[in-house]
Design a protein around this motif. Structure first.
Motif, PDB file in Angstrom:
ATOM      1  N   TRP A  91      -4.468   1.217 -13.677  1.00  0.00           N
ATOM      2  CA  TRP A  91      -3.285   0.939 -12.871  1.00  0.00           C
ATOM      3  C   TRP A  91      -3.508   1.238 -11.384  1.00  0.00           C
ATOM      4  O   TRP A  91      -2.563   1.196 -10.598  1.00  0.00           O
ATOM      5  CB  TRP A  91      -2.107   1.773 -13.359  1.00  0.00           C
ATOM      6  N   ALA A  92      -4.757   1.529 -11.011  1.00  0.00           N
ATOM      7  CA  ALA A  92      -5.027   1.956  -9.639  1.00  0.00           C
ATOM      8  C   ALA A  92      -4.655   0.873  -8.624  1.00  0.00           C
ATOM      9  O   ALA A  92      -4.056   1.157  -7.588  1.00  0.00           O
ATOM     10  CB  ALA A  92      -6.489   2.354  -9.491  1.00  0.00           C
ATOM     11  N   ARG A  93      -5.015  -0.378  -8.905  1.00  0.00           N
ATOM     12  CA  ARG A  93      -4.714  -1.460  -7.952  1.00  0.00           C
ATOM     13  C   ARG A  93      -3.209  -1.677  -7.811  1.00  0.00           C
ATOM     14  O   ARG A  93      -2.702  -1.904  -6.711  1.00  0.00           O
ATOM     15  CB  ARG A  93      -5.401  -2.747  -8.390  1.00  0.00           C
ATOM     16  N   LEU A  94      -2.495  -1.610  -8.928  1.00  0.00           N
ATOM     17  CA  LEU A  94      -1.045  -1.757  -8.856  1.00  0.00           C
ATOM     18  C   LEU A  94      -0.429  -0.599  -8.088  1.00  0.00           C
ATOM     19  O   LEU A  94       0.511  -0.795  -7.306  1.00  0.00           O
ATOM     20  CB  LEU A  94      -0.464  -1.823 -10.267  1.00  0.00           C
ATOM     21  N   SER A  95      -0.964   0.605  -8.306  1.00  0.00           N
ATOM     22  CA  SER A  95      -0.465   1.765  -7.572  1.00  0.00           C
ATOM     23  C   SER A  95      -0.666   1.599  -6.078  1.00  0.00           C
ATOM     24  O   SER A  95       0.224   1.917  -5.280  1.00  0.00           O
ATOM     25  CB  SER A  95      -1.173   3.036  -8.058  1.00  0.00           C
ATOM     26  N   LEU A  96      -1.825   1.076  -5.683  1.00  0.00           N
ATOM     27  CA  LEU A  96      -2.094   0.828  -4.272  1.00  0.00           C
ATOM     28  C   LEU A  96      -1.122  -0.197  -3.704  1.00  0.00           C
ATOM     29  O   LEU A  96      -0.594  -0.034  -2.598  1.00  0.00           O
ATOM     30  CB  LEU A  96      -3.532   0.343  -4.099  1.00  0.00           C
ATOM     31  N   ALA A  97      -0.869  -1.266  -4.470  1.00  0.00           N
ATOM     32  CA  ALA A  97       0.064  -2.287  -4.008  1.00  0.00           C
ATOM     33  C   ALA A  97       1.462  -1.713  -3.819  1.00  0.00           C
ATOM     34  O   ALA A  97       2.162  -2.048  -2.850  1.00  0.00           O
ATOM     35  CB  ALA A  97       0.093  -3.448  -5.010  1.00  0.00           C
ATOM     36  N   LEU A  98       1.873  -0.818  -4.714  1.00  0.00           N
ATOM     37  CA  LEU A  98       3.196  -0.217  -4.603  1.00  0.00           C
ATOM     38  C   LEU A  98       3.298   0.691  -3.379  1.00  0.00           C
ATOM     39  O   LEU A  98       4.355   0.767  -2.741  1.00  0.00           O
ATOM     40  CB  LEU A  98       3.519   0.577  -5.874  1.00  0.00           C
ATOM     41  N   VAL A  99       2.209   1.371  -3.052  1.00  0.00           N
ATOM     42  CA  VAL A  99       2.200   2.210  -1.843  1.00  0.00           C
ATOM     43  C   VAL A  99       2.408   1.355  -0.607  1.00  0.00           C
ATOM     44  O   VAL A  99       3.183   1.703   0.299  1.00  0.00           O
ATOM     45  CB  VAL A  99       0.874   2.995  -1.744  1.00  0.00           C
ATOM     46  N   VAL A 100       1.720   0.222  -0.542  1.00  0.00           N
ATOM     47  CA  VAL A 100       1.858  -0.677   0.604  1.00  0.00           C
ATOM     48  C   VAL A 100       3.289  -1.216   0.697  1.00  0.00           C
ATOM     49  O   VAL A 100       3.896  -1.244   1.779  1.00  0.00           O
ATOM     50  CB  VAL A 100       0.849  -1.829   0.498  1.00  0.00           C
TER      51      VAL A 100
END
Length: 227
Positions: free
Chosen positions: A52-61
């Motif tokens: 889920w790391a990429r989704l987590s990064l997208a949510l931070v942005v």
């Protein structure tokens, strides 16, 4: 109240929701190595291996973008308060910059985790922690002066305005009185107060039937023209 205005109002609650969802997706790993720097590198590796790391990064942005929208929306509502609104905008911009700086450090550690030594990783992590402490000032200024501007323009009720000023003042005073703390855990509760204030104000404005515009300014140009 127009739909676009509700988007701006609810962006504050969206910021908090997206940021918490991002943190929940990656979770918190075990303590692991005894070396603080090595723990930073191990945690970065654990997050990189998380599906889920990429989704987590997208949510931070997206969360950061939502906060930008909320700062712009709220400060536009209280712009008639003059320098109070301008100071609130400055505090909001600094809070955004602090968030971006924190993101930069996290991304740097993640991208260079195989090349960084534990000592360098610890220095970067310490800088990130110091940035979190400094965020209290920018968040506090934003909350205090936005609430003061809302009180002047009657954009919010007296209770919410004074409560926001109290929350902002608490963040500023706690930071000023702390000196050089050994841990940033002490600052968690003032930060949570600011986050709660953002959510409450966001929902209050988002669900409002009619948006107030502050004290109306009487246009006397036509009268002067007749005279």
């Amino acid at each position: 109240m127009k739909a676009i205005d509700r988007v701006g109002a609810f962006s504050g609650a969206a910021y908090v929701l997206l940021a918490n969802l991002s943190a929940a997706l990656v979770g918190v790993g075990p303590e692991g190595a005894e070396s603080p720097g090595q723990r930073v590198l191990d945690e970065s590796q654990r997050i990189a291996e998380n599906p889920w790391a990429r989704l987590s990064l997208a949510l931070v942005v997206l969360a950061t973008m939502a906060f930008m929208m909320f700062v712009g929306y709220l400060c536009s509502l209280v712009r008639n308060a003059g320098w109070l609104a301008t100071t609130a905008l400055v505090g909001g911009i600094l809070a955004i910059m602090a968030n971006l700086a924190s993101m930069t450090i996290v991304f740097t550690i993640a991208a260079l985790r195989d090349d960084l030594s534990p000592e360098v990783a610890r220095v970067l992590e310490t800088g990130d922690g110091a940035g979190h402490l400094a965020q209290l000032l920018s968040y506090g200024v934003f909350a205090f002066f936005a609430s003061a501007a809302a009180l002047v323009t009657r954009m919010l009720g007296r209770v919410l305005s004074w409560a926001g000023m109290a929350v902002g003042a608490t963040s500023i005073v706690v930071l000023a009185a702390s000196g050089l703390p050994a841990s940033d855990e002490f600052f968690l509760w003032p930060f949570l107060l600011v986050i709660l204030w953002i959510v409450v104000i966001s929902l209050r404005l988002g669900f409002a039937r009619n948006r107030k515009t502050g004290q109306p300014v009487r246009d006397t140009s036509s009268v002067e023209g007749v005279n």
